[in-house]
Design a protein around this motif. Structure first.
Motif, short mmCIF file in Angstrom:
data_model
loop_
_atom_site.label_atom_id
_atom_site.label_comp_id
_atom_site.label_asym_id
_atom_site.label_seq_id
_atom_site.Cartn_x
_atom_site.Cartn_y
_atom_site.Cartn_z
N LEU A 90 0.83 -1.21 0.00
CA LEU A 90 0.00 0.00 0.00
C LEU A 90 0.86 1.26 0.00
CD1 LEU A 90 -2.72 1.45 0.22
CD2 LEU A 90 -2.63 1.09 2.70
N VAL A 91 1.93 1.24 0.78
CA VAL A 91 2.84 2.40 0.82
C VAL A 91 3.49 2.63 -0.54
CG1 VAL A 91 5.02 3.24 1.78
CG2 VAL A 91 3.30 2.26 3.30
N CYS A 92 3.95 1.56 -1.17
CA CYS A 92 4.58 1.68 -2.50
C CYS A 92 3.62 2.29 -3.51
CB CYS A 92 5.03 0.31 -2.99
SG CYS A 92 6.50 -0.35 -2.17
N MET A 93 2.41 1.75 -3.56
CA MET A 93 1.44 2.23 -4.55
C MET A 93 1.03 3.67 -4.28
SD MET A 93 -0.16 1.42 -7.31
CE MET A 93 -0.43 -0.35 -7.46
N THR A 94 0.78 4.00 -3.01
CA THR A 94 0.35 5.35 -2.67
C THR A 94 1.45 6.38 -2.96
OG1 THR A 94 -0.99 4.40 -0.89
CG2 THR A 94 -0.66 6.78 -0.84
N CYS A 95 2.68 6.03 -2.61
CA CYS A 95 3.80 6.94 -2.87
C CYS A 95 4.02 7.11 -4.37
CB CYS A 95 5.07 6.42 -2.21
SG CYS A 95 5.06 6.52 -0.41
N ALA A 96 3.87 6.03 -5.13
CA ALA A 96 4.04 6.10 -6.58
C ALA A 96 3.00 7.01 -7.21
CB ALA A 96 3.96 4.70 -7.19
N VAL A 97 1.74 6.87 -6.80
CA VAL A 97 0.68 7.71 -7.33
C VAL A 97 0.90 9.17 -6.93
CG1 VAL A 97 -1.80 8.23 -7.15
CG2 VAL A 97 -1.02 5.86 -7.43
N PHE A 144 -5.93 -7.74 4.84
CA PHE A 144 -6.95 -7.69 3.79
C PHE A 144 -7.33 -6.24 3.47
CE2 PHE A 144 -8.12 -12.15 5.17
CZ PHE A 144 -7.65 -12.74 4.00
N PHE A 145 -7.42 -5.41 4.50
CA PHE A 145 -7.77 -4.01 4.29
C PHE A 145 -6.70 -3.31 3.45
CE2 PHE A 145 -7.70 0.47 5.58
CZ PHE A 145 -9.01 0.83 5.28
N ALA A 146 -5.43 -3.54 3.77
CA ALA A 146 -4.33 -2.90 3.03
C ALA A 146 -4.31 -3.36 1.58
CB ALA A 146 -3.00 -3.21 3.71
N LYS A 147 -4.56 -4.65 1.35
CA LYS A 147 -4.59 -5.16 -0.02
C LYS A 147 -5.74 -4.53 -0.81
CE LYS A 147 -2.33 -9.64 0.62
NZ LYS A 147 -2.47 -11.12 0.52
N GLY A 148 -6.89 -4.42 -0.17
CA GLY A 148 -8.03 -3.80 -0.84
C GLY A 148 -7.78 -2.33 -1.15
N MET A 149 -7.19 -1.61 -0.19
CA MET A 149 -6.90 -0.20 -0.40
C MET A 149 -5.88 0.01 -1.50
SD MET A 149 -8.80 1.74 1.39
CE MET A 149 -7.89 3.26 1.10
N THR A 150 -4.94 -0.91 -1.62
CA THR A 150 -3.93 -0.81 -2.70
C THR A 150 -4.60 -0.83 -4.06
OG1 THR A 150 -2.28 -1.92 -1.32
CG2 THR A 150 -1.85 -1.83 -3.69
N THR A 151 -5.57 -1.73 -4.23
CA THR A 151 -6.30 -1.84 -5.50
C THR A 151 -7.13 -0.59 -5.76
OG1 THR A 151 -6.42 -4.24 -5.15
CG2 THR A 151 -7.83 -3.30 -6.85
N ILE A 152 -7.69 0.00 -4.70
CA ILE A 152 -8.48 1.22 -4.87
C ILE A 152 -7.58 2.38 -5.33
CG2 ILE A 152 -9.75 3.01 -3.59
CD1 ILE A 152 -10.99 0.77 -1.94
N VAL A 153 -6.38 2.45 -4.76
CA VAL A 153 -5.46 3.52 -5.15
C VAL A 153 -5.11 3.41 -6.63
CG1 VAL A 153 -3.14 4.48 -4.80
CG2 VAL A 153 -4.51 3.78 -2.83
N LYS A 155 -5.19 0.07 -9.82
CA LYS A 155 -5.17 -1.34 -10.22
C LYS A 155 -3.97 -1.63 -11.13
CE LYS A 155 -10.19 -1.90 -10.02
NZ LYS A 155 -11.41 -2.24 -10.80
N GLU A 156 -3.49 -0.60 -11.81
CA GLU A 156 -2.40 -0.77 -12.77
C GLU A 156 -1.07 -0.38 -12.13
OE1 GLU A 156 -2.90 -2.10 -15.68
OE2 GLU A 156 -5.06 -2.20 -15.31
N LEU A 260 11.93 2.59 -2.88
CA LEU A 260 13.19 3.14 -3.37
C LEU A 260 13.98 2.10 -4.17
CD1 LEU A 260 14.56 5.29 -0.41
CD2 LEU A 260 14.01 6.09 -2.70
N HIS A 261 13.80 0.84 -3.82
CA HIS A 261 14.55 -0.22 -4.51
C HIS A 261 13.95 -0.58 -5.87
CE1 HIS A 261 17.18 -3.67 -4.98
NE2 HIS A 261 16.13 -4.46 -5.15
N VAL A 262 12.61 -0.69 -5.94
CA VAL A 262 11.98 -1.13 -7.18
C VAL A 262 11.56 0.04 -8.07
CG1 VAL A 262 11.16 -3.25 -6.10
CG2 VAL A 262 9.67 -1.25 -6.11
N GLY A 263 11.30 1.20 -7.48
CA GLY A 263 10.97 2.38 -8.27
C GLY A 263 9.60 2.41 -8.88
N SER A 264 8.67 1.62 -8.36
CA SER A 264 7.31 1.61 -8.93
C SER A 264 6.32 1.09 -7.90
CB SER A 264 7.26 0.72 -10.19
OG SER A 264 7.57 -0.62 -9.85
N GLY A 265 5.05 1.34 -8.19
CA GLY A 265 3.99 0.79 -7.37
C GLY A 265 3.28 -0.32 -8.11
N ASP A 266 3.01 -1.42 -7.43
CA ASP A 266 2.39 -2.57 -8.08
C ASP A 266 1.64 -3.36 -7.01
OD1 ASP A 266 2.15 -5.39 -9.20
OD2 ASP A 266 3.04 -4.38 -10.92
#
Length: 350
Positions: A90-97, A144-153, A155-156, A260-266
């Motif tokens: 969730l942190v990776c995806m939110t920071c990337a967005v 489960f909540f964090a996984k769901g929130m990641t998808t909301i932030v 999907k791609e 910082l290591h992967v450089g993307s949100g997924d």
């Protein structure tokens, strides 16, 4: 009273000169790691002889080191947190967005990451400490909540092109005196990423916290025996709450280091990291029953876990199940060792 904890003449909580169970398990972990790595050097040679190969273990697992340290804190108090991998995602995806679509910068990404981790830690800590809900159930819901929130932030997958972020991501810190020659005979200095420096600093700070502060000793006391901790004047609920808050905060920081290591949100970021963190803590000598553990051992647990994976891969067993089988065998070995330590501990109380 938990082993390794005592009260001085002024009634203050302090640690005894030696926490034997913790030191014993730490010693075993360190010895196992050196045996594994030296065996790999002698039997396989190749990349294992190059300093950069070892440093790459750190580069690839800086996030896991931080997550595992947070997991160890909670496990020392007798709890567990299986949401850390999902929080990392969730942190990776939110920071990337934030960086790619909202015009954010490294400061906003840092605050977002730490804020998410702190929020998860505070909520889960309150439910565990003050409402008495089992940590596994609470953190399962958190996962489960964090996984769901990641998808909301998003999907791609979101690849970050922010220049400020890439400058930090691509920073390499040269390690003096270490390096090797490439195939052209050119000397290539060994390096570590920024995340490694942060992860090592976290290990040192947490080691000092557990070893030399009242809060650290309270973690051990609560994990050893709640009733004894209460008799010592320790606020058990507050201690458990702070352990989960600290674990959540470290999960947020671990997510930033992973980012910082992967450089993307997924949505696949951090997959399985909660299990790797638990395994690293156990291999590092943290008892599932609480009261015994050391973040220094957890650090070597991460190194041992990833060294054995590299050895399996170097032997030609590239399929994922071979690594899983090997890790399972390693975990069973350390659980047996922990059972022996627990038996020894119980016999000493009689």
């Amino acid at each position: 009273m938990p082993k390794g904890i005592a009260v001085d003449k002024k009634g203050q909580l302090r640690s005894r000169p030696s926490m034997s169970d913790t030191n014993l398990l730490l010693t075993i972990t360190v010895v196992v790691f050196f045996i594994l790595y030296l065996s790999a050097i002698l039997a396989l040679g190749g990349g294992f002889t190059k300093p950069q190969n070892f440093l790459n273990i750190l580069n690839n697992n800086a996030s896991l080191i931080v997550l595992s340290c947070g997991m160890s804190i909670v496990m020392i108090t007798g709890g567990i947190d299986i949401s850390v991998g999902a929080v990392t995602c969730l942190v990776c995806m939110t920071c990337a967005v934030n960086l790619e679509r909202q015009g954010g910068n490294m400061l906003t990404a840092l605050l977002i990451g730490l804020g998410i981790g702190l929020a998860f830690g505070a909520v889960q800590g309150f439910l565990v400490a003050h409402l008495g809900i089992q940590p596994f159930i609470v953190s399962l819901a958190g996962m489960f909540f964090a996984k769901g929130m990641t998808t909301i932030v998003s999907k791609e997958p979101v690849r970050v092109t922010n220049e400020g972020f890439l400058a930090v991501k691509d920073t390499r810190i040269t390690v003096p005196g270490l390096g090797s020659n490439n195939k052209l005979g050119e000397y290539i200095p060994a390096y570590v990423e920024v995340g490694v420096v942060i992860a090592l600093l976290v290990v040192v700070l947490l080691f000092c916290l557990l070893r030399w502060t009242r809060l650290g000793r309270s973690f051990y006391a609560v994990g050893g025996n709640n009733q004894s901790a209460n008799m010592l004047g320790i606020n058990v609920r507050r201690t458990k709450f702070l352990a989960h808050v600290l674990c959540g905060l470290l999960a947020g920081l671990g997510g930033i280091l992973y980012f910082l290591h992967v450089g993307s949100g997924d949505v696949a970021n951090g997959a399985g990291d909660e299990m790797n963190a638990i395994a690293s803590s156990i291999i590092g000598g943290t008892l599932l029953t609480g009261g015994v553990g050391n973040v220094a051992g957890t650090f070597f647990g991460v190194l041992s876990l990833n060294t054995i994976k590299r050895i399996v891969s170097a032997l030609g067993f590239d399929e994922a199940w071979w690594s899983n089988i090997t890790v399972a065998a390693m975990l069973c070995l350390f659980l047996v060792v922990q059972s022996i330590v627990l038996l020894r501990k119980n016999q000493s109380k009689q």
